[in-house]
Design an enzyme around this catalytic site. Structure first.
Site, PDB file in Angstrom:
ATOM      1  N   GLU A   1      -2.426  11.123   3.697  1.00  0.00           N
ATOM      2  CA  GLU A   1      -3.493  10.898   4.663  1.00  0.00           C
ATOM      3  C   GLU A   1      -3.502  12.074   5.635  1.00  0.00           C
ATOM      4  O   GLU A   1      -2.471  12.709   5.869  1.00  0.00           O
ATOM      5  CB  GLU A   1      -3.286   9.600   5.440  1.00  0.00           C
ATOM      6  CG  GLU A   1      -3.658   8.344   4.702  1.00  0.00           C
ATOM      7  CD  GLU A   1      -3.589   7.125   5.600  1.00  0.00           C
ATOM      8  OE1 GLU A   1      -4.643   6.549   5.909  1.00  0.00           O
ATOM      9  OE2 GLU A   1      -2.462   6.759   5.996  1.00  0.00           O
TER      10      GLU A   1
ATOM     11  N   GLU B   1       0.847  -1.194   0.000  1.00  0.00           N
ATOM     12  CA  GLU B   1       0.000   0.000   0.000  1.00  0.00           C
ATOM     13  C   GLU B   1       0.879   1.239   0.000  1.00  0.00           C
ATOM     14  O   GLU B   1       1.865   1.315   0.739  1.00  0.00           O
ATOM     15  CB  GLU B   1      -0.916   0.002   1.234  1.00  0.00           C
ATOM     16  CG  GLU B   1      -1.798   1.243   1.362  1.00  0.00           C
ATOM     17  CD  GLU B   1      -2.684   1.172   2.605  1.00  0.00           C
ATOM     18  OE1 GLU B   1      -3.111   0.063   2.969  1.00  0.00           O
ATOM     19  OE2 GLU B   1      -2.939   2.241   3.227  1.00  0.00           O
TER      20      GLU B   1
END
Length: 545
Positions: A438, A433
């Site tokens: 974020e 990932e």
């Protein structure tokens, strides 16, 4: 405007007792300072502004007969010693406040005269971005930037337009390898945010590097700069105040870092105040006037990487635009590119609180807008959207640039990320990932860039953070530069995390994009009870190869 402060003067005599033994110690004539007076000047004081211009700066001058040194105790947790009796101090509590200032004039054998006075000062200064960069929003440790030229330097204090160490600038690692100076590179300076106040902890591993002018006062021979035993432990308060050096905005940030209780940054020069010339997520450059020589300015460069060279300048090998999504057609996201993922999927493995629909993502006026809302949806209290390019667009390697503006509000958790295309076959984290960006509303201006793979995933993921202002009110450029050798994470073209890729890593195959706004969960945290709705806006996603 100078005001002679009426002073309550009291003389404190140290009593020298005659003991019963016959030893005769000749300590010379004991002379107590007399006629101690103190004047103060509140900077910017006028008839219209009787308490000053808001900088909080007050200049003090103390004079006394037979005084050797003057100690100023400012009544706000800070104190300072001056050989000349002249000093300045920033009072940092916002608003108009009264402070009781105590001055001790010391004579021979330590006898002292004391005086107290009260000053009324107006302060109106804050630098929240510097506070965030200094502490990382929580806790951050700084080191002397030993690998950089000029990590220690000195120059004249008051040269017009001066902003550099022209008398002396240390070469990279110049102080290493010598017992008189090597301790300089092992110091750890940690700044923490506690109840919105900055707390400083200095770990010198038992020794501090003292300037030659101060070394004799701490057990040295006074002949050179020396590493000497010194207990600098214990937390100290830190305040930020307006600089008064007169340096221009290009030369200085205009913010002074003040450390209480005589605290200092690594190299001891008898001062606790440092003007921040510049500060970023990983570097800080400061300037300070020593307590024993106001004609000099000492310079320090700090870094968050102990003893390591600074990251090399970022240069991408990818220059050709290979694919882009410009969101230039209003309506639903292009179904030939984007898939909606619907539902809660048992919290998506993160205890998330939202239900994803195909109604919370729209394209309008050139931007993709994903909106999280507080509304009852299919048995959940929040709705949002999650879209992916799975099976529609997948790729290996390249520079991904995303221009976006992020939602705000405690509990919001926007993410722009990539997942391995073989996810359904091998599962997570084996698939790998790459989180381009974020963010959580509970840490408003902290940006995260993270990698998950079998050795590092979940709470032990391989990531970095940086502090960026106005992430919810302005668009910023979020970049991942991905190759077989390295993965770089950048915000507004500034690198804040790197990963050395290798052939055994799962980060060497096709990945697809995911864009979503989650609510709460293990990363998003507690959701504000008054949350209504907030949106992530994406201007474009571009891939260069």
């Amino acid at each position: 405007m100078k005001n002679l402060i009426s002073i309550s003067l009291s003389l404190l005599l140290l009593v020298i007792c005659n003991s019963c033994v016959d030893d005769d110690y000749n300590i010379g004539e004991i002379v107590t300072p007399t006629n101690l007076t103190v004047t103060s000047e509140v900077v910017g004081q006028t008839e219209e502004m009787p308490d000053g211009d808001g900088s909080g700066m007050v200049k003090f001058t103390a004079t006394a007969n037979n005084a050797m040194t003057y100690k100023f105790i400012y009544g706000d947790g800070f104190e300072e010693t001056s050989a000349t009796g002249s000093t300045s101090h920033n009072f940092n509590k916002n608003g108009v406040n009264d402070y009781t200032v105590t001055v001790l004039a010391s004579g021979t054998a330590g006898v002292a005269a004391t005086a107290t006075t009260t000053v009324r000062v107006f302060s109106d200064f804050s630098d929240p971005e510097a506070k965030e960069l200094l502490t990382g929003g929580s806790t951050k440790t700084w080191f002397i930037a030993a690998s950089q030229p000029g990590h220690l330097g000195v120059g004249p204090a008051n040269g017009e337009g001066f902003d550099g160490p022209i008398y002396y600038a240390a070469a990279p690692f110049e102080k290493a390898g010598s017992p008189t100076s090597s301790c300089f590179y092992t110091d750890e300076m940690t700044f923490s945010l506690v109840n919105d106040e900055i707390v400083y902890n200095y770990n010198n591993n038992g020794q501090t590097f003292f300037n030659v002018a101060n070394s004799a006062d701490f057990g040295g021979d006074g002949s050179e700069d020396q590493c000497l035993e010194y207990d600098g432990s214990g937390d100290k308060n830190v305040s930020l105040s307006a600089a008064t050096s007169g340096l221009s905005g290009e030369q200085s940030r205009g913010t002074v870092l003040n450390i209480s209780g005589g605290g200092f940054l690594s190299y001891y020069i008898a001062t606790s105040s440092y003007e921040i010339l510049s500060i970023t997520q990983n570097t800080m450059y400061v300037r300070a006037i020593p307590g024993n020589d106001p004609g000099l300015a000492w310079y320090l460069k700090l870094t968050t990487s102990q003893g390591e060279p600074e990251p090399e300048e970022f240069v991408s090998e990818y220059e050709t635009l290979a694919w882009s999504e410009e969101f230039d057609v209003d309506g639903v996201p292009n179904p030939e590119i984007w898939n909606f993922e619907i539902g809660n999927n048992d919290g998506w493995g993160n205890e998330e609180k939202q239900y994803y629909t195909n109604e919370n993502a729209v394209v309008n006026d050139g931007n993709l807008i994903i909106t999280a809302k507080a509304e009852s949806t299919n048995g959940f209290d929040y709705s949002s959207s999650r879209i992916t390019t799975k099976d529609n667009f997948e790729f290996t390697y390249g520079r991904v640039e995303v221009r976006a503006k992020l939602p705000e509000g405690a509990g919001t958790w926007p993410a722009i990320w990539m997942l391995g295309a073989n996810f359904e076959e091998v599962g997570w984290p084996a698939t790998g990932e790459i989180d381009i960006i974020e963010h959580t509303g509970n840490e408003q201006n902290t940006i995260h860039g993270t990698l998950h793979y079998p050795e590092r995933f979940g709470g032990n993921a391989d990531g970095g953070t940086t502090v960026v202002s106005n992430v919810s009110s302005e668009f910023h450029l979020y970049t991942v530069d991905w190759s077989a050798e390295r993965i770089w994470f950048l915000v507004d073209n500034e690198v804040y995390h790197t990963y050395e890729n290798n052939s055994a890593s799962p980060l060497n195959k096709d990945f697809f994009f995911i864009l979503n706004v989650a609510m709460g969960g293990t990363f998003g945290g507690e959701i504000a009870p008054d949350f209504v709705e907030s949106s992530m806006e994406v201007d474009y996603v571009r891939l260069y190869q």
